[in-house]
Scaffold this active site. Structure first.
Site, short mmCIF file in Angstrom:
data_model
loop_
_atom_site.label_atom_id
_atom_site.label_comp_id
_atom_site.label_asym_id
_atom_site.label_seq_id
_atom_site.Cartn_x
_atom_site.Cartn_y
_atom_site.Cartn_z
N HIS B 67 0.82 -1.21 0.00
CA HIS B 67 0.00 0.00 0.00
C HIS B 67 0.86 1.27 0.00
CE1 HIS B 67 -2.17 3.10 2.47
NE2 HIS B 67 -3.06 2.89 1.53
N GLU B 70 2.20 1.89 -3.39
CA GLU B 70 1.15 2.45 -4.25
C GLU B 70 1.09 3.97 -4.09
OE1 GLU B 70 -3.03 1.72 -3.03
OE2 GLU B 70 -3.04 3.79 -3.77
N HIS B 71 1.11 4.43 -2.86
CA HIS B 71 1.09 5.88 -2.61
C HIS B 71 2.29 6.56 -3.25
CE1 HIS B 71 -1.85 7.17 0.68
NE2 HIS B 71 -2.25 5.99 0.29
N GLU B 142 -4.61 7.95 7.26
CA GLU B 142 -5.51 7.03 6.56
C GLU B 142 -5.86 5.84 7.45
OE1 GLU B 142 -4.01 5.55 2.84
OE2 GLU B 142 -5.78 4.30 2.48
#
Lengths: 424, 430
Positions: B67, B70-71, B142
């Protein structure tokens, strides 16, 4: 985009014949001037009508018939538009050519027409158990807003700004008014809806137009339609900015700031405001996203939302509530920058490009075609993506600055958590 | 380039596997304005232990890297890739799941430029100590946002209960603590291993000229100096079906309590049509027992035992599988009991006629979904990563019998494979 068949006073039929999709879809909208009592009734009605009709008087029988029709859908719902309350019926089916059944379209349309004209009513009342159950569901829906912190914080802000305007009213009515609905009063409201509301029907798909017209003919006769007055947003005379904080057990704070503007979707400056909102916080390249989230890491989510029907603009962010003052300062800076003309050609171009992209993309869906056409048809004689894009492309930097300068900050609402340092 | 005619759904699919191992699919759709493309790697949050490219020994990396990567892909030395896409009139996005990471764009103009940008940005990793540190703050926010979400907690809580060791029990984004351990070297290692074209799939759908687009992709990939690599060696074992925790309750600031009953199911490294068939069988079983036209639903909804939030879901992957049945309710105990009773009575409740009707509904729903380019690209990739075809749905549905469904439901009545997760309102101070 749609072929218009004006049927009678207060009834309009729009058909878009196309082979783009594997489905045929119908959307019916009944509009009347908003009042909370009929809103509450129509909210309950939207659950009740999806439950059964005269021929299929239990949910199981009703749904089984829809399943036999290859999973055709029939969804009823309520919404609000300016000062209008809207009852919606949306039904979609797979195109005949994909299924192994004769007369598929005719059966589907018959089912639709029967659901509207021959509801599950006996002796002037809807089924009591059904009404009791669906009243409860609507009440629970009203109560559950508290559990969705984003929606809750937004509602609190609107309540601060416009407690008496339609924008603050729920499309579901209120808990008390929903509880007051009876099986008989529901029938009265339903009959009034069929007789008095302004009815608009949209159809998208590859289907014989005559079949549609013949199916709906009985529904669209005998109307006592009255024009709904034009809506004008409330103007606040309050000089001070209201501020409020509330504490819940959450880890991430929700900050909401509310502004008013005289520019609504009917205003000639509307396109400029859409572009301005895009530059401010409508996209990932926007000032809010880039400067508050990316540069300063002050928020995971941050965006601006232009509520064009009501002349409002809100900025909301998921933040660490201890940083509230810093975030507000950063937000104020972005607006000040725009008001003083600090907007680059790049920002203008990017925003227009993304607005163009989003309208074209939205028009690639059945629902998008119906909803957008419905929204824009009053202000655009021949609505199309191109017409809107042309309008946006013509917006100048000066017009954007002028639009942002109309913003008046009215309220700040913060939902925060319990620990002062925000840490575990 | 292979041309695949899908007559039952009236679509034509084009496929090519490039020399460097990348698999490309193009599905043109007439009259659509948008082009939608997904560029996906078979790499997700569960891939914490693997043998890096050209290495001999496996390594374990901190949780949350897929993740995090991905950012960070969006940030380059010259700036944020969002800007480039915006300027070119496209909207770009990405997501990470347990088993894959996808980068996608949607555009109605400058399609060739946007495709080149998509391919190039995913192919040019750029990580520095500084940019990695900054991202930790954003991702921490997040994680906390999800921690505050009762809907996420009730779902994921059941998953945490079910698994003792399997990495599916770790939140996709990791934890606020685990992401502090991530360094740029971790990111480069994971990138080089999993973002190799032989581990990826590109799907383009909507308004597209097939041959010119395929040529653009061939040229773009030809310029990269990479050769096809064998599959990445991943170290994940399927657990037995015994759950770790049978029951857990947490308090959150909600108005109405929530309950989620979870079932750990066998996965067995299924692939091909067998994978698709098993997934559909589990789903049909739950539909026949708990769907909106069932006696369970009618009674429970009528009594207020369940409300509009009631739902159930099946997840099937290579090394893990589970199902969840959840609702908001003031009577969690009774709900659990009724769910258990419904499973126990399954054989008297299952009827061939109901299955037939249900299958018609599912086929209709599937065909309707094919109106959506997003659905096609994402789901096609998902099924392709399990060696099967999205478009086989209609055929597979028609092949499922009542016996198949009964067999599938046997897994829901074992003794130790179910768990209950609950959320109750917090005690408020006077």
């Amino acid at each position: 985009m749609f072929k218009h068949y004006p049927i009678s006073s207060g009834v309009d039929l729009y058909i878009r014949p196309t082979q783009q999709f594997k489905t045929v879809t119908i959307l019916m909208q009944w509009d009347r001037e908003f009042d909370e009592i009929s809103a509450a009734h129509r909210a309950v009605l939207s659950n009740v009508l999806q439950d059964s009709n005269e021929r299929y008087p239990t949910y199981a029988k009703y749904k089984n018939k829809l399943d036999e029709l290859y999973g055709s859908t029939l969804i009823t719902d309520v919404s609000k538009r300016e000062n209008k309350h809207r009852f919606l019926l949306f039904s979609e089916t797979v195109h005949e050519r994909f299924v192994r059944s004769e007369n598929h379209f005719a059966e589907w349309l018959t089912f639709l027409a029967e659901t509207i004209q021959r509801p599950n009513v006996k002796d002037g009342k809807f089924d009591e158990a059904t009404v009791r159950r669906e009243k409860r569901s609507i009440v629970e829906r009203i109560q559950s807003i508290y559990d969705d912190k984003d929606r809750y914080a937004y509602r609190q802000l609107i309540q601060m700004m416009r407690p008496d305007d339609y924008v603050a009213k729920s499309r579901l009515g209120t808990e008390e008014l929903v509880q007051a609905v009876t099986p008989a009063s529901l029938v009265e409201q339903y009959e009034a809806m069929l007789k008095e509301d302004k009815l608009t029907i949209y159809v998208v798909g590859d289907i014989d137009e005559q079949l549609i017209i013949d199916t709906f003919r009985p529904i669209i006769q005998q109307r006592e339609y009255e024009e709904i007055p034009t809506y004008a947003p409330t103007v606040s005379t309050c000089v001070e900015i209201q501020e409020k904080e509330e504490t819940n057990a959450i880890r991430q704070g929700k900050l909401n700031i509310g502004y008013s503007t005289p520019i609504t979707l009917h205003d000639e400056r509307f396109a400029a405001m859409q572009v301005a909102n895009g530059i401010l916080g409508g996209f990932a390249h926007s000032k809010l996203f880039q400067n508050v989230r990316e540069k300063e890491s002050m928020a995971y989510t941050i965006s601006s939302s232009y509520i064009s029907q009501y002349g409002l603009l809100t900025i909301s962010g998921g933040i660490d509530w201890n940083e509230k003052d810093k975030v507000i300062r950063l937000i104020n800076e972005q607006i000040a920058m725009m008001q003083s003309g600090d907007i680059s050609e790049l920002e203008l171009e990017q925003t227009k490009a993304l607005l163009a992209n989003s309208i074209r993309s939205a028009l690639d869906t059945v629902r998008g075609q119906m909803v957008l056409f419905d929204q824009y048809k009053e202000d655009y004689a021949n609505f199309s993506a191109q017409a809107l894009i042309k309008r946006w492309n013509a917006v100048t930097k000066e017009e954007v600055i002028a639009a942002i300068q109309t913003l008046k900050k009215e309220a700040i609402f913060l939902l925060k958590g319990e620990r002062e340092d925000g840490e575990d | 380039m292979e041309k695949i005619e899908l007559q039952a759904v009236e679509e034509t699919l084009y496929k090519e596997v490039l020399p460097n191992g990348l698999t490309v699919y193009i599905l043109p759709k007439k009259e659509y304005s948008k082009t939608y493309a997904t560029y996906t790697t078979k790499y997700g949050s569960i891939d914490r232990m693997f043998t890096p490219l050209h290495a001999k020994e496996p390594i374990v990396v901190p949780d949350g890297i897929a993740h995090f990567l991905e950012h960070k892909m969006f940030e380059k030395e010259e700036g944020d890739i969002f800007h480039t896409f915006s300027q070119q009139g496209a909207s770009v996005n990405a997501y990470t799941s347990f088993t894959r990471t996808a980068y996608l764009f949607s555009a109605t103009s400058n399609v060739e430029k946007n495709m080149t940008t998509l391919l190039d940005f995913v192919q040019a990793p750029y990580f520095t100590e500084e940019t990695v540190e900054k991202e930790k703050g954003i991702i921490a926010q997040e994680i906390m946002m999800y921690d505050d979400s009762p809907d996420w907690r009730i779902y994921f809580g059941a998953v945490e209960n079910m698994y003792r060791k399997h990495p599916v029990r770790i939140d996709i984004a990791g934890t606020v603590e685990s992401i502090q351990e991530i360094t740029k070297d971790h990111l480069y290692t994971c990138y080089e291993t999993f973002y190799h074209p032989s581990n990826m799939l590109l799907f383009v759908v909507g308004a597209v000229d097939v041959e010119p687009m395929m040529q653009l992709i061939r040229n773009n990939q030809g310029a990269r100096e990479l050769t096809n690599e064998p599959n990445v060696e991943r170290f994940i074992e399927e657990e037995d079906l015994t759950v770790q925790v049978k029951e857990r309750t947490i308090a959150m600031d909600v108005f109405k309590p929530k309950v989620n009953v979870g079932f750990k199911l066998p996965a067995g490294q299924l692939k091909g049509q067998a994978f698709l068939k098993r997934e559909l069988i589990y789903e049909l079983g739950l539909d026949l027992l708990f769907g909106t036209t069932t006696p369970f639903y009618e009674k429970a909804y009528d009594e207020g035992l369940i409300d509009e939030s009631f739902g159930y879901d099946v997840t099937l992957e290579s090394t893990f599988a589970f199902a969840t049945i959840s609702t908001d309710t003031f009577e969690a105990e009774r709900f659990r009991e009724v769910v258990r009773e419904t499973f126990e009575r399954r054989n008297e409740l299952l009827e061939a006629e109901a299955l037939e009707r249900l299958i018609k509904r599912k086929i209709g729903l599937f065909i309707r979904s094919l109106n959506s380019p997003e659905f096609i690209a994402n789901q096609f990739t998902n099924y392709a990563f399990h060696d099967t075809m999205l478009f086989d749905h209609v055929e597979v549905y028609r092949s499922i019998t009542l016996e198949d469904v009964k067999e599938g439901l046997e897994w829901f009545v074992q003794s130790n494979n179910s768990t209950v997760m609950q959320i109750v309102p917090m005690e408020k101070e006077a």
